[in-house]
Structure formats: C-alpha cells, structure tokens
Design an enzyme around this catalytic site. Structure first.
Site, mmCIF file in Angstrom:
data_model
loop_
_atom_site.group_PDB
_atom_site.id
_atom_site.type_symbol
_atom_site.label_atom_id
_atom_site.label_comp_id
_atom_site.label_asym_id
_atom_site.label_seq_id
_atom_site.Cartn_x
_atom_site.Cartn_y
_atom_site.Cartn_z
ATOM 1 N N SER A 61 0.799 -1.238 0.000
ATOM 2 C CA SER A 61 0.000 0.000 0.000
ATOM 3 C C SER A 61 0.828 1.282 0.000
ATOM 4 C CB SER A 61 -0.942 0.007 1.200
ATOM 5 O OG SER A 61 -1.976 -0.910 0.971
ATOM 6 N N LYS A 64 0.506 3.247 -3.010
ATOM 7 C CA LYS A 64 -0.680 4.082 -3.257
ATOM 8 C C LYS A 64 -0.305 5.570 -3.269
ATOM 9 C CE LYS A 64 -3.774 0.642 -1.218
ATOM 10 N NZ LYS A 64 -4.449 0.191 -0.001
ATOM 11 N N TYR A 189 -2.153 -2.398 -10.805
ATOM 12 C CA TYR A 189 -2.214 -2.229 -9.350
ATOM 13 C C TYR A 189 -1.402 -3.329 -8.640
ATOM 14 C CZ TYR A 189 -4.114 -2.279 -4.619
ATOM 15 O OH TYR A 189 -4.230 -2.304 -3.246
ATOM 16 N N TYR A 241 -4.854 3.664 7.649
ATOM 17 C CA TYR A 241 -6.207 3.088 7.595
ATOM 18 C C TYR A 241 -7.022 3.456 8.828
ATOM 19 C CZ TYR A 241 -3.622 0.623 4.149
ATOM 20 O OH TYR A 241 -2.812 0.353 3.099
ATOM 21 N N VAL A 259 1.200 -3.849 3.765
ATOM 22 C CA VAL A 259 1.186 -5.179 4.401
ATOM 23 C C VAL A 259 2.488 -5.964 4.183
ATOM 24 C CG1 VAL A 259 -1.318 -5.535 4.551
ATOM 25 C CG2 VAL A 259 -0.123 -6.213 2.466
HETATM 26 O O1 DON Z 1 -4.281 -4.735 -2.378
HETATM 27 C C1 DON Z 1 -3.825 -5.290 -1.394
HETATM 28 O O2 DON Z 1 -4.536 -5.857 -0.585
HETATM 29 C C2 DON Z 1 -2.341 -5.220 -1.155
HETATM 30 N N1 DON Z 1 -1.619 -5.266 -2.383
HETATM 31 C C3 DON Z 1 -1.971 -3.961 -0.434
HETATM 32 C C4 DON Z 1 -2.706 -3.784 0.857
HETATM 33 C C5 DON Z 1 -1.915 -3.124 1.909
HETATM 34 O O3 DON Z 1 -0.716 -3.012 1.863
HETATM 35 C C6 DON Z 1 -2.667 -2.707 3.092
HETATM 36 N N2 DON Z 1 -1.724 -2.218 4.062
HETATM 37 N N3 DON Z 1 -1.530 -2.151 5.160
#
Ligand code: DON
Length: 305
Positions: A61, A64, A189, A241, A259
């Site tokens: 994320s 993003k 993405y 978040y 993550v």
């Molecule tokens: O889209 C997803 O679920 C992951 N590629 C990224 C999510 C993420 O990193 C949430 N972070 N804490």
C-alpha cells in the site's frame, strides 16, 4: 542518531512476536517475522540506519502514494478528487462496505484499496507497459535507486489470490468510477504493490515529501509543493487506515503503511523515515515498526501537532 536507531531496534525486536505476517497474499508468508529495521534521511541528505535495512520487501500500500502523485500530475487534482474522496473511513483497507452498502460510487480516499485502484486507473500511458514503467521510473528516481524492480513471485501470488480487489474494481467499473479494461487496471495495481524496496529507499522517498517535493541529495524538484502537501495531508488522515486517528494522536507524523511490513513517514522540514517489520498488527500495520515510530517521535519531538 545511529546509536538512537540501534537502541530503538533492540528495544522493539521482541514486539515482532506479538503480530503476524500477512497471509492473504501467500508469498508474503516467506518473510522473516523477526526482521526489524529503521532508516532516517535528514534534509541534508545524510543516511542513518539500524537493523535489517538491507532486507527487501514489497511496497504494497505504500505504492498508493505513488499512484496518487502520478494521477494528480496526469489529471490535475480536481479530476482525481472527482473520482476519489479525501475522507478517512474507519473501516479496513479492503472494505467493501462503503461502496456497496452505503451506495457510494466514489471510494472514500486514495489510500484504501478501492481508492488506489481508482487512482491507478487514472495514470496516463499508451499501454499498460508504459504506465508501469512510469510508476517504476518515478519510484527509482525518488528513492535514488535504479536497481528497484518488481518482485515477480509476490506479483503472481497477489494476482492469483486478489479476488477481493477484483470485486472492488469491477464494482467501480459498473458505476463508471473507473474506465478501461478492469483486468489491465488490476494488473497494474498488483504490479505497483509488488515493487520491492528496503527501509532506506522508503526513507528517501519520505525525505522528498518532507522537503516539499525536492530531492534532498540533489536539490531536484520532482513534484510540486502543492502535490507534496496534498499527499502528506492524506497520509495523516488516511495513511494508517482505521488506525490513522490513533497514529496521529500518539505519533503525529504523515505516514503510509503496507502489508509487506514497511511504513514510510515524512516529518515536514525535518526528515524522511522508513521502517520495516513484516509482523503486522490487526489493522495491517507493522507492529514493531509503529512502536519504533512512537519512540522516535517522542525522543525527537517529531509530532506535527
Ligand atoms: O491490495 C492489497 O490488498 C495489497 N496489495 C496492499 C494492501 C496493503 O498493503 C494494506 N496495508 N496495510
């Protein structure tokens, strides 16, 4: 500074045991749960680091932030925020509640998955390859690291298991929030999430944001002061978040987690910080990484509030 960072890593290593690796992207389970590292880049360009700073991890994320910057640069802020909101959600990063049950056509913000998929869809390019090159080249430039590349195993793993994101993207398409081929947008993405970095890379990225869009080590402007301000503001309100409020109260630094275990934190006019600890808390943020940022913020009085 190095001594302080070493102490922070030593003091917080035990906390890694209290969290868990992300398992919904199977390949992320290959990380070492005990890893912990922190890097600080001050605005004179000096690099300070301690712990597992050469370990690579995928941005997830944190990417993003890249897609938000590129979407604004390509479309202007008005068009981007026509498609994506700028309000925190209080729900998890991959929540579908707001979109479907609350009948919101527009994702709440660019830091949740739905919002990030919408910003990624706005990046210009004649082909998907060109768009990905743009994301990768921007990341290489802002980190000053031309070796940065995609981790293909993580990319494939997420592409194979990313049905929740698929759901979000098709829902956005059905409401005309995104245009174009949904699978192509998702592929882009998944690729941006799988770009592999280390702590120092994200600290460098953060130091550019801390320096209002100018690379501290070369003096080159890579984004406008306004875009830098918008991005940092959204990092404060939405970057962690549904833990963003608590993070703002206790730590008070614009930050974005992923993550993969990274947290990128930009202290305006002072420094960029990158932490890595793949053991996550229940909200998907690095558990020991968050503790390190708390102690660093207390020790150096970094809260912007
Ligand atoms: O889209 C997803 O679920 C992951 N590629 C990224 C999510 C993420 O990193 C949430 N972070 N804490």
């Amino acid at each position: 500074m190095k001594r302080l960072l070493e102490t922070l890593v030593e003091n917080n290593r035990e906390i890694t045991k209290k969290g868990n690796l992300a398992s919904y992207i199977p390949e992320l389970l290959n990380a070492d749960k005990n890893d912990l590292g922190v890097a600080v880049i001050t605005l004179d360009g000096k690099v300070h680091s301690a712990g597992d700073c050469s370990k690579k991890f995928t941005m997830q994320s944190i990417s993003k932030v890249v897609s938000l910057i590129l979407a604004i640069q390509d479309n202007g802020k008005e068009r981007v925020f026509e498609k994506v909101g700028m309000e925190p959600t209080g729900d998890s990063f991959n929540s579908i509640v707001n979109l479907e049950i609350k009948q919101k056509v527009k994702p709440y913000n660019p830091m949740i998955n739905a919002g990030a998929i919408a910003t990624t869809a706005l990046i210009y390019g004649v082909s998907e390859e060109e768009k990905f090159e743009k994301i990768l080249n921007f990341t290489r430039k802002v980190t000053g690291n031309n070796d940065i590349d995609i981790n293909k195993s993580v990319y494939k793993s997420e592409k194979l298991t990313g049905d929740r994101n698929r759901y979000l993207a098709y829902y956005l398409k059905s409401n005309n929030t995104i245009d174009g081929d949904v699978e192509d947008i998702l592929d882009l993405y998944f690729k941006q999430c799988s770009i592999e970095v280390n702590c120092i890379d994200i600290a460098k990225f953060a130091s550019m944001l801390a320096n209002d869009g100018i690379l501290p080590w070369s003096g080159e402007r890579v984004i406008s002061r306004e875009v830098s301000r918008i991005v940092k503001t959204i990092m404060v309100t939405c970057g962690m978040y549904d833990a963003s409020g608590k993070f703002a109260v206790h730590i008070g630094i614009p930050a974005k987690s992923g993550v993969g275990g990274g947290i990128m934190a930009a202290v305006p006019k002072r420094m960029g910080i990158g932490v890595y600890g793949p053991s996550l808390d229940k909200k998907g943020n690095s558990i020991a990484g968050t503790h390190i940022l708390k102690e660093l913020s207390d020790e150096l009085d970094l809260s912007i509030f």
